[in-house]
Design a protein around this motif. Structure first.
Motif, PDB file in Angstrom:
ATOM      1  N   ARG A 244       0.815  -1.216   0.000  1.00 58.74           N
ATOM      2  CA  ARG A 244       0.000   0.000   0.000  1.00 58.74           C
ATOM      3  C   ARG A 244       0.848   1.265   0.000  1.00 58.74           C
ATOM      4  N   GLU A 245       1.986   1.238   0.719  1.00 57.17           N
ATOM      5  CA  GLU A 245       2.798   2.452   0.826  1.00 57.17           C
ATOM      6  C   GLU A 245       3.412   2.870  -0.507  1.00 57.17           C
ATOM      7  N   THR A 251      -2.886   6.456  -1.929  1.00 54.07           N
ATOM      8  CA  THR A 251      -2.565   7.345  -0.804  1.00 54.07           C
ATOM      9  C   THR A 251      -3.201   8.712  -0.993  1.00 54.07           C
TER      10      THR A 251
END
Length: 379
Positions: A244-245, A251
């Protein structure tokens, strides 16, 4: 809850793809839930560059065929349009096999040649988007699941960057491309100006590695669909096993609190995401940058040390000039029979790598980035 449907289709066999698309859309109400008789429906595939279908660079023509036919069966008129990253749309459509499908089905190929100014609703005050994209009665986003050297993954939201005509893409890379978070926000703001009624993702053969133009085909046997492009991207990334990062679009979507950005607001049907995932996570692009999040004065001082820079691969580069023309800040020239790079002007958007027809550019890590990677491997 935002519904995302996943279906399995083993190959691009025409009948199998058609049946798979019908199954895919059934939980959403079928094509008739999105298209009305007499409407002009723009189908926006991924037409990045003039590569054959088996390269997995563009939306596969059989997926396009199935969608065109389902639109026609509702009594609507299908239009097919995009603005490729490189080359004319006619050439890209011909090389990818999409032109033959358009001609065989009687659909209309619509070039994105004229732009219309549109007021922005967020960080950016205005955009210029293709007139056919804005004026169609309905929009079907027909994306390709691929890794991406700048955004890590390209799927539904990123596919809509094709609504920006020709050289304007380079202008946006120059304006926002030096910051991945800002570039992601720009893509989301384009998406919000004209949200597709339906998003379909061709992942039957996806791309991993140095996508979106120079990666390797990755068979997954999957199709995705949903009404919310952000939600479809979240699930596609989950199935691809992308951390996810590293998902800059996701994001930015969470920061903007956009519908579909949070996993807990998404429901899946068809094949469960955990069952759809096969094999190891997608192989990701070369880690090219660790400077984001640093104060501006440090970014300027350490930029060349904390980033990767493009270089020509000896024996591969033929000096075709594609990268020279594609570079937004004009940081690439041909001097003395070889490519020359102005790394102070280079914004590391990697458009040169994305559009190189021979995969003749590689990335060379700066000293600090190389050290960081060594430490990570040791841990």
């Amino acid at each position: 809850m935002h519904q995302v449907v996943i279906e399995q289709v083993a190959s691009y066999d025409r009948a199998a793809v058609r049946e798979g698309i019908v199954r895919l859309l059934a939980p959403l109400g079928g094509m008739a839930a999105f298209v009305r008789p007499g409407e002009r429906v723009l189908i926006k595939p991924n037409m990045l560059s003039a590569k054959p279908a088996e390269a997995a660079v563009t939306t596969h023509p059989e997926v396009l065929r199935a969608v065109i036919e389902l639109v026609q069966e509702t009594g609507a008129t299908p239009l097919v349009g995009d603005s490729p990253g490189i080359g004319g749309m006619q050439r890209v459509a011909e090389r990818s096999g999409m032109l033959a499908v358009v001609e065989e089905t009687g659909a209309e190929l619509v070039p994105f040649a004229e732009s219309v100014p549109v007021a922005g609703k967020g960080t950016f005050r205005s955009f210029e988007l293709a007139r056919p994209y804005l004026e169609a009665d309905r929009l079907i986003n027909l994306a390709k699941l691929k890794t991406h050297e700048m955004m890590t993954m390209t799927c539904c939201v990123k596919n809509l960057f094709g609504s920006v005509v020709g050289g304007e893409k380079a202008a946006w890379h120059l304006k926002a491309g030096a910051d991945k978070g800002l570039f992601a926000r720009m893509l989301l703001e384009i998406y919000l100006l004209r949200q597709p009624e339906l998003n379909i993702v061709d992942g039957i053969v996806a791309m991993e590695g140095n996508g979106p133009g120079s990666g390797e085909p990755r068979p997954t046997g999957l199709l995705f669909a949903g009404t919310n492009a952000v939600a479809v991207d979240v699930i596609a990334a989950e199935v691809a096993g992308i951390p996810r990062e590293l998902l800059y679009l996701e994001t930015a979507a969470r920061e903007l609190d956009l519908p579909g950005a949070r996993r807990e607001t998404i429901s899946c049907c068809g094949v469960a995401p955990q069952l759809a995932r096969s094999g190891p996570p997608f192989r990701l692009p070369h880690l090219s940058d660790v400077q984001f999040g640093l104060p501006a004065f440090l970014k300027d001082r350490l930029r060349n040390q904390l980033t990767s820079r493009p270089t020509a691969v000896p024996g591969k580069c033929t000096l075709c000039g594609v990268c020279v023309g594609a570079c937004p800040p004009k940081a690439i020239t041909v001097e003395g029979g070889k490519l020359s790079f102005d790394y102070q002007a280079c914004i590391r958007c990697l458009c040169c790598r994305e559009l190189c027809p021979r995969a003749a550019l590689e990335l060379k890590d700066g000293t600090l980035l190389k050290l960081i990677k060594t430490v990570k491997r040791a841990n």
